[in-house]
Design a protein around this motif. Structure first.
Motif, PDB file in Angstrom:
ATOM      1  N   TRP A 259      21.197  53.475  87.865  1.00 24.74           N
ATOM      2  CA  TRP A 259      20.621  52.879  89.087  1.00 24.74           C
ATOM      3  C   TRP A 259      21.121  51.446  89.259  1.00 24.74           C
ATOM      4  O   TRP A 259      21.493  51.044  90.363  1.00 24.74           O
ATOM      5  N   LEU A 260      21.133  50.684  88.165  1.00 28.85           N
ATOM      6  CA  LEU A 260      21.631  49.310  88.235  1.00 28.85           C
ATOM      7  C   LEU A 260      23.097  49.299  88.633  1.00 28.85           C
ATOM      8  O   LEU A 260      23.527  48.447  89.423  1.00 28.85           O
ATOM      9  N   GLY A 261      23.869  50.240  88.114  1.00 26.31           N
ATOM     10  CA  GLY A 261      25.281  50.319  88.477  1.00 26.31           C
ATOM     11  C   GLY A 261      25.472  50.592  89.962  1.00 26.31           C
ATOM     12  O   GLY A 261      26.324  49.974  90.615  1.00 26.31           O
ATOM     13  N   ILE A 262      24.685  51.509  90.498  1.00 30.18           N
ATOM     14  CA  ILE A 262      24.782  51.821  91.929  1.00 30.18           C
ATOM     15  C   ILE A 262      24.395  50.613  92.771  1.00 30.18           C
ATOM     16  O   ILE A 262      25.031  50.315  93.794  1.00 30.18           O
ATOM     17  N   MET A 263      23.346  49.902  92.352  1.00 33.62           N
ATOM     18  CA  MET A 263      22.921  48.716  93.100  1.00 33.62           C
ATOM     19  C   MET A 263      23.997  47.629  93.080  1.00 33.62           C
ATOM     20  O   MET A 263      24.241  46.953  94.091  1.00 33.62           O
TER      21      MET A 263
ATOM     22  N   SER B 296      30.506  45.463  95.956  1.00 38.54           N
ATOM     23  CA  SER B 296      31.641  46.219  96.503  1.00 38.54           C
ATOM     24  C   SER B 296      31.478  46.528  97.976  1.00 38.54           C
ATOM     25  O   SER B 296      32.359  46.240  98.786  1.00 38.54           O
ATOM     26  N   VAL B 297      30.326  47.099  98.330  1.00 41.08           N
ATOM     27  CA  VAL B 297      30.119  47.532  99.717  1.00 41.08           C
ATOM     28  C   VAL B 297      29.767  46.348 100.613  1.00 41.08           C
ATOM     29  O   VAL B 297      30.388  46.143 101.666  1.00 41.08           O
ATOM     30  N   SER B 298      28.775  45.538 100.210  1.00 37.71           N
ATOM     31  CA  SER B 298      28.309  44.441 101.066  1.00 37.71           C
ATOM     32  C   SER B 298      29.239  43.229 101.030  1.00 37.71           C
ATOM     33  O   SER B 298      29.655  42.706 102.076  1.00 37.71           O
ATOM     34  N   LEU B 299      29.554  42.753  99.838  1.00 32.18           N
ATOM     35  CA  LEU B 299      30.343  41.527  99.707  1.00 32.18           C
ATOM     36  C   LEU B 299      31.844  41.781  99.585  1.00 32.18           C
ATOM     37  O   LEU B 299      32.639  40.900  99.939  1.00 32.18           O
TER      38      LEU B 299
ATOM     39  N   SER C 111      34.762  49.223  93.517  1.00 33.87           N
ATOM     40  CA  SER C 111      33.595  50.048  93.196  1.00 33.87           C
ATOM     41  C   SER C 111      33.799  50.902  91.953  1.00 33.87           C
ATOM     42  O   SER C 111      32.829  51.420  91.390  1.00 33.87           O
ATOM     43  N   GLY C 112      35.022  51.087  91.521  1.00 34.47           N
ATOM     44  CA  GLY C 112      35.273  51.908  90.342  1.00 34.47           C
ATOM     45  C   GLY C 112      36.741  51.905  89.986  1.00 34.47           C
ATOM     46  O   GLY C 112      37.543  51.164  90.569  1.00 34.47           O
ATOM     47  N   GLY C 113      37.082  52.747  89.015  1.00 37.48           N
ATOM     48  CA  GLY C 113      38.461  52.830  88.564  1.00 37.48           C
ATOM     49  C   GLY C 113      38.723  51.918  87.387  1.00 37.48           C
ATOM     50  O   GLY C 113      37.840  51.203  86.910  1.00 37.48           O
ATOM     51  N   TYR C 114      39.956  51.960  86.930  1.00 34.21           N
ATOM     52  CA  TYR C 114      40.342  51.155  85.771  1.00 34.21           C
ATOM     53  C   TYR C 114      41.788  50.721  85.909  1.00 34.21           C
ATOM     54  O   TYR C 114      42.657  51.518  86.283  1.00 34.21           O
ATOM     55  N   VAL C 115      42.042  49.452  85.618  1.00 28.75           N
ATOM     56  CA  VAL C 115      43.391  48.889  85.623  1.00 28.75           C
ATOM     57  C   VAL C 115      43.680  48.359  84.218  1.00 28.75           C
ATOM     58  O   VAL C 115      42.918  47.531  83.705  1.00 28.75           O
ATOM     59  N   PRO C 116      44.735  48.826  83.551  1.00 33.83           N
ATOM     60  CA  PRO C 116      45.059  48.310  82.214  1.00 33.83           C
ATOM     61  C   PRO C 116      45.246  46.801  82.222  1.00 33.83           C
ATOM     62  O   PRO C 116      45.800  46.233  83.169  1.00 33.83           O
TER      63      PRO C 116
END
Length: 313
Positions: free
Chosen positions: A146-150, A156-159, A164-169
């Protein structure tokens, strides 16, 4: 110290053996036939029989277990049923991601938990103490997913500050790596930080009542010297042990957090293995996670013995 290490290793080996039996046996209780999943749309009896023979699904459970355990002890984790890749190679790819996530999370937890716990202990009963205790209760109570979604909705969505996700080496794009790891590290660090804060506060309150602290104050030492040189040094001994165990838990894989943020670590790997009936992957990951936790437990005991001279012998 040698006897201490020998005793801990004597406990670790049977523990790993018990874990291997449990993870192997419990997986066999899962519904579904992995041979049917592998056969795909062409589920002819010949194909299914071939797959069962190839992966020893047609053998008795003790035979399957012994065959897997013998290979595992020799460093052969087998092949993934889903990807056909060596599981050792897959673990080597996922392990650095999990180590980075666990390390960043632990740094956040320590940076938050220890100062907050010290402040709460020194000003016991004050507004600061109540505020810190409220933070600890929230950190323990709020579900990580829940904290992650918030956080995703906010940053990510508002600011639009973080992905929002994924990974970059890290070595491909250090800044992009830190951006992708910021929110999942904060989610895990908040929960671990709350635990560390509560134990730091409790430990410091106990130490501040000890005779050696009263003696230090009676000698006319400043409060800063009393707290830092005497109380803090002894109060953090159990916190070091707890922090090491917390790091071991983080290394074992944060399943929900990695799923929410799409982090390709141990947690996501084990979830994918369960859904695809990839028994070999699940068994290897769980065994590695158990090994990491036992290693961290051993390091925690060694750290406790190093910090507490009474335990050396």
């Amino acid at each position: 110290m040698i006897n201490f290490l020998a005793g801990r290793l004597a406990v670790a080996v049977p523990t790993l053996l018990l874990v291997s039996i449990l993870v192997f046996g419990l997986q066999k209780l899962l519904p579904g036939d992995p041979a049917l999943a592998l056969a795909g749309e062409d589920r002819s009896p010949e194909i299914i029989a071939f797959l069962r023979a190839k992966y020893q699904f047609d053998q008795p459970l003790p035979v399957q277990y012994w065959s897997w355990l013998s290979a595992f002890v020799q460093g052969d984790f087998g092949l993934s049923i889903r990807t056909r890749l060596p599981i050792g190679t897959m673990i080597a790819e996922k392990l650095p991601v999990t180590i980075e996530l666990a390390t960043l999370s632990m740094l956040i937890a320590v940076a938050i938990g220890i100062p907050a716990g010290i402040i709460a202990a020194l000003w016991r009963g004050s507004i600061l103490d109540h505020a810190v205790s409220l933070f600890g209760l929230a950190g323990l109570s709020i579900p990580s997913f829940w904290l992650g979604i918030m956080l995703i909705l906010l940053f990510s969505v508002s600011l639009g500050w973080l992905p929002s996700g994924g990974y970059v080496p890290f070595f491909e794009n250090p800044l992009g790596n830190l951006k992708t790891m910021a929110m999942p590290s904060l989610v895990l660090g908040a929960a671990s930080g709350a635990i560390i804060m509560r134990h730091t506060r409790s430990s410091m309150l106990t130490v501040l009542k000890q005779d050696f602290v009263r003696t230090a104050r009676a000698k006319g030492l400043s409060e800063h010297v009393v707290v830092v040189r005497h109380a803090l040094r002894n109060g953090l001994i159990p916190v070091v042990t707890l922090g090491t165990l917390q790091f071991g838990q983080l290394l074992s894989g944060a399943v929900l957090t990695e799923q929410v943020f799409g982090i390709p670590g141990f947690g996501k790997m084990i979830v994918d293995g369960v859904f695809s009936r990839d028994y070999a992957v699940v068994q290897a990951v769980v065994m590695c996670a158990a090994g990491f936790f036992l290693l961290m437990s051993l390091l925690a005991d060694l750290a406790y013995a190093a910090l507490n001279p009474k335990l050396r012998g």
